[in-house]
Scaffold this motif. Structure first.
Motif, PDB file in Angstrom:
ATOM      1  N   TYR A   1      10.390   4.138   2.612  1.00 56.89           N
ATOM      2  CA  TYR A   1       9.383   3.102   2.833  1.00 56.89           C
ATOM      3  C   TYR A   1       9.966   1.799   3.383  1.00 56.89           C
ATOM      4  O   TYR A   1       9.366   1.153   4.226  1.00 56.89           O
ATOM      5  CB  TYR A   1       8.691   2.829   1.496  1.00 56.89           C
ATOM      6  CG  TYR A   1       7.391   2.071   1.590  1.00 56.89           C
ATOM      7  CD1 TYR A   1       6.176   2.744   1.602  1.00 56.89           C
ATOM      8  CD2 TYR A   1       7.377   0.687   1.646  1.00 56.89           C
ATOM      9  CE1 TYR A   1       4.979   2.056   1.676  1.00 56.89           C
ATOM     10  CE2 TYR A   1       6.180  -0.008   1.718  1.00 56.89           C
ATOM     11  CZ  TYR A   1       4.987   0.680   1.737  1.00 56.89           C
ATOM     12  OH  TYR A   1       3.801  -0.002   1.814  1.00 56.89           O
TER      13      TYR A   1
ATOM     14  N   LEU B   1       7.982   1.436   6.770  1.00 58.83           N
ATOM     15  CA  LEU B   1       6.630   0.921   6.585  1.00 58.83           C
ATOM     16  C   LEU B   1       6.690  -0.537   6.145  1.00 58.83           C
ATOM     17  O   LEU B   1       5.716  -1.264   6.266  1.00 58.83           O
ATOM     18  CB  LEU B   1       5.889   1.762   5.547  1.00 58.83           C
ATOM     19  CG  LEU B   1       5.646   3.207   5.994  1.00 58.83           C
ATOM     20  CD1 LEU B   1       5.132   4.041   4.839  1.00 58.83           C
ATOM     21  CD2 LEU B   1       4.696   3.260   7.164  1.00 58.83           C
ATOM     22  N   SER B   2       7.829  -0.976   5.627  1.00 59.56           N
ATOM     23  CA  SER B   2       8.038  -2.367   5.239  1.00 59.56           C
ATOM     24  C   SER B   2       9.414  -2.801   5.742  1.00 59.56           C
ATOM     25  O   SER B   2      10.373  -2.050   5.626  1.00 59.56           O
ATOM     26  CB  SER B   2       7.978  -2.519   3.719  1.00 59.56           C
ATOM     27  OG  SER B   2       8.404  -3.805   3.343  1.00 59.56           O
TER      28      SER B   2
ATOM     29  N   PRO C   1       0.817  -1.222   0.000  1.00 58.87           N
ATOM     30  CA  PRO C   1       0.000   0.000   0.000  1.00 58.87           C
ATOM     31  C   PRO C   1       0.851   1.272   0.000  1.00 58.87           C
ATOM     32  O   PRO C   1       1.937   1.306   0.569  1.00 58.87           O
ATOM     33  CB  PRO C   1      -0.793  -0.105   1.304  1.00 58.87           C
ATOM     34  CG  PRO C   1       0.118  -0.885   2.209  1.00 58.87           C
ATOM     35  CD  PRO C   1       0.834  -1.869   1.309  1.00 58.87           C
ATOM     36  N   LEU C   2       0.355   2.297  -0.649  1.00 54.34           N
ATOM     37  CA  LEU C   2       0.956   3.627  -0.575  1.00 54.34           C
ATOM     38  C   LEU C   2       0.248   4.335   0.569  1.00 54.34           C
ATOM     39  O   LEU C   2      -0.901   4.750   0.436  1.00 54.34           O
ATOM     40  CB  LEU C   2       0.768   4.387  -1.899  1.00 54.34           C
ATOM     41  CG  LEU C   2       1.328   5.798  -1.942  1.00 54.34           C
ATOM     42  CD1 LEU C   2       2.841   5.793  -1.739  1.00 54.34           C
ATOM     43  CD2 LEU C   2       0.990   6.466  -3.262  1.00 54.34           C
ATOM     44  N   THR C   3       0.900   4.427   1.704  1.00 56.60           N
ATOM     45  CA  THR C   3       0.251   4.939   2.910  1.00 56.60           C
ATOM     46  C   THR C   3       0.469   6.433   3.130  1.00 56.60           C
ATOM     47  O   THR C   3      -0.190   7.035   3.946  1.00 56.60           O
ATOM     48  CB  THR C   3       0.767   4.187   4.147  1.00 56.60           C
ATOM     49  OG1 THR C   3       2.188   4.311   4.195  1.00 56.60           O
ATOM     50  CG2 THR C   3       0.384   2.716   4.079  1.00 56.60           C
ATOM     51  N   GLN C   4       1.394   7.020   2.419  1.00 60.68           N
ATOM     52  CA  GLN C   4       1.725   8.435   2.582  1.00 60.68           C
ATOM     53  C   GLN C   4       0.942   9.268   1.572  1.00 60.68           C
ATOM     54  O   GLN C   4       0.865   8.924   0.407  1.00 60.68           O
ATOM     55  CB  GLN C   4       3.230   8.637   2.364  1.00 60.68           C
ATOM     56  CG  GLN C   4       3.707  10.063   2.412  1.00 60.68           C
ATOM     57  CD  GLN C   4       3.794  10.597   3.822  1.00 60.68           C
ATOM     58  OE1 GLN C   4       4.235   9.904   4.717  1.00 60.68           O
ATOM     59  NE2 GLN C   4       3.365  11.810   4.018  1.00 60.68           N
ATOM     60  N   LYS C   5       0.364  10.364   2.015  1.00 60.58           N
ATOM     61  CA  LYS C   5      -0.267  11.334   1.116  1.00 60.58           C
ATOM     62  C   LYS C   5       0.795  12.359   0.731  1.00 60.58           C
ATOM     63  O   LYS C   5       1.542  12.838   1.573  1.00 60.58           O
ATOM     64  CB  LYS C   5      -1.431  12.051   1.811  1.00 60.58           C
ATOM     65  CG  LYS C   5      -2.529  11.128   2.250  1.00 60.58           C
ATOM     66  CD  LYS C   5      -3.441  10.837   1.114  1.00 60.58           C
ATOM     67  CE  LYS C   5      -4.638  10.053   1.625  1.00 60.58           C
ATOM     68  NZ  LYS C   5      -5.257   9.233   0.694  1.00 60.58           N
TER      69      LYS C   5
ATOM     70  N   ARG D   1      10.683   9.901   8.367  1.00 57.11           N
ATOM     71  CA  ARG D   1      10.818   8.724   9.217  1.00 57.11           C
ATOM     72  C   ARG D   1      12.226   8.612   9.806  1.00 57.11           C
ATOM     73  O   ARG D   1      12.808   9.578  10.230  1.00 57.11           O
ATOM     74  CB  ARG D   1      10.412   7.470   8.450  1.00 57.11           C
ATOM     75  CG  ARG D   1       8.956   7.479   8.028  1.00 57.11           C
ATOM     76  CD  ARG D   1       8.587   6.241   7.295  1.00 57.11           C
ATOM     77  NE  ARG D   1       7.314   6.116   6.648  1.00 57.11           N
ATOM     78  CZ  ARG D   1       6.473   7.013   6.225  1.00 57.11           C
ATOM     79  NH1 ARG D   1       6.720   8.257   6.393  1.00 57.11           N
ATOM     80  NH2 ARG D   1       5.355   6.725   5.623  1.00 57.11           N
TER      81      ARG D   1
END
Length: 148
Positions: A108, A79-80, A14-18, A52
């Motif tokens: 990411y 994120l991963s 998923p692309l979780t960042q806007k 991050r």
């Protein structure tokens, strides 16, 4: 940013960042400078966002040229948890700017190793055992096709 989103989609992540596009930047690459008139590309400028826990843990720059450059990014809040090894060129680059795909990946993933190369180094692949291997080149380097 759009290519990064496509890579994530291909990996099923998923692309979780806007991202907020704040404008455009005109850039001229090494090949674009050789034309008259110069050929430029337009890139979206993304507003700064939380970077991050990424940090550069290894860097190598040869005395001459780009081939052999290495940059390794560690992300302490990824994120991963996957480790990526990239053999590529200026499209990925060192990861020091949002105009490098390595920069996006290092936001990411837990670890991103970038090696500026035309062909993969299979001994390095065997040694590192990355979760994801990306090999990228462009047509003008196909006179030196990747070695298997």
């Amino acid at each position: 940013m759009r290519l990064f989103a496509g890579i994530l989609a291909h990996l099923g992540l998923p692309l979780t960042q806007k991202f907020n596009v704040t404008g455009n930047r005109v850039m001229v690459g090494d090949l674009g400078k050789k034309f008259d008139p110069t050929i430029a590309e337009h890139a979206e400028v993304i507003a700064p966002f939380n970077i991050r826990g990424r940090r550069n843990i290894h860097k190598y720059k040869p005395k001459k040229g780009h081939l052999g450059r290495v940059n390794v990014w560690q992300n302490d809040a990824p994120l991963s948890d996957k480790k990526i090894l990239v053999f590529g060129n200026s499209f990925f680059a060192e990861g020091t700017s949002q105009y490098h795909l390595t920069w996006w990946l290092s936001q990411y993933f837990a670890q991103v190793h970038f090696v500026w190369a035309v062909s993969p180094d299979w001994k390095l692949v065997d040694k590192m055992q990355p979760d994801i291997l990306i090999c990228q080149t462009i047509e003008r380097f196909m006179r030196n096709p990747p070695k298997s």
